[in-house]
Design an enzyme around this catalytic site. Structure first.
Site, PDB file in Angstrom:
ATOM      1  N   CYS A   1       0.119   3.776   2.778  1.00  0.00           N
ATOM      2  CA  CYS A   1       0.589   3.206   4.050  1.00  0.00           C
ATOM      3  C   CYS A   1       2.080   3.491   4.242  1.00  0.00           C
ATOM      4  CB  CYS A   1       0.361   1.690   4.092  1.00  0.00           C
ATOM      5  SG  CYS A   1      -1.366   1.186   3.989  1.00  0.00           S
TER       6      CYS A   1
ATOM      7  N   CYS B   1       0.824  -1.210   0.000  1.00  0.00           N
ATOM      8  CA  CYS B   1       0.000   0.000   0.000  1.00  0.00           C
ATOM      9  C   CYS B   1       0.864   1.270   0.000  1.00  0.00           C
ATOM     10  CB  CYS B   1      -0.912  -0.043   1.224  1.00  0.00           C
ATOM     11  SG  CYS B   1      -1.723   1.497   1.634  1.00  0.00           S
TER      12      CYS B   1
END
Length: 103
Positions: free
Chosen positions: A31, A28
């Site tokens: 993230c 991600c």
């Protein structure tokens, strides 16, 4: 210090005090942007416990809390969820939010 937690120890690790749980995954992009912010906050504020939970490896907890997008930050105070923040957020914004719960 950010604690890596799992489905198995989630409740035990997040039942006391103010805890921020970062639901993330290695693939991600947002993230990866959020992670250093969480690391910085964990070094600066020792009164808040910061944890990371990999949603790929710990799907039961992510499902239990209805985590549909990552990164998602779950804020718990004394075992109760008090906030859920979806997406990347800069350090200053998170500091302001967490100060409200720390008071």
């Amino acid at each position: 210090m950010v604690h890596e937690i799992t489905d198995a120890d989630f409740e035990k690790e997040t039942e006391k005090g103010l805890v921020v749980i970062d639901f993330w995954a290695p693939w991600c992009g947002p993230c990866k942007m959020q992670s250093p912010v969480i690391e910085e906050l964990s070094e600066e504020d020792k009164d808040i416990k910061f944890c990371k939970l990999n949603v790929d490896d710990n799907q039961a907890t992510a499902s239990k809390f209805g985590i549909m997008s990552i990164p998602t930050l779950l804020v718990k105070k004394d075992g109760k969820v008090v906030d859920q923040i979806v997406g990347y957020h800069p350090k200053e914004q998170l500091q302001k939010l967490l100060a409200e719960y720390a008071a």
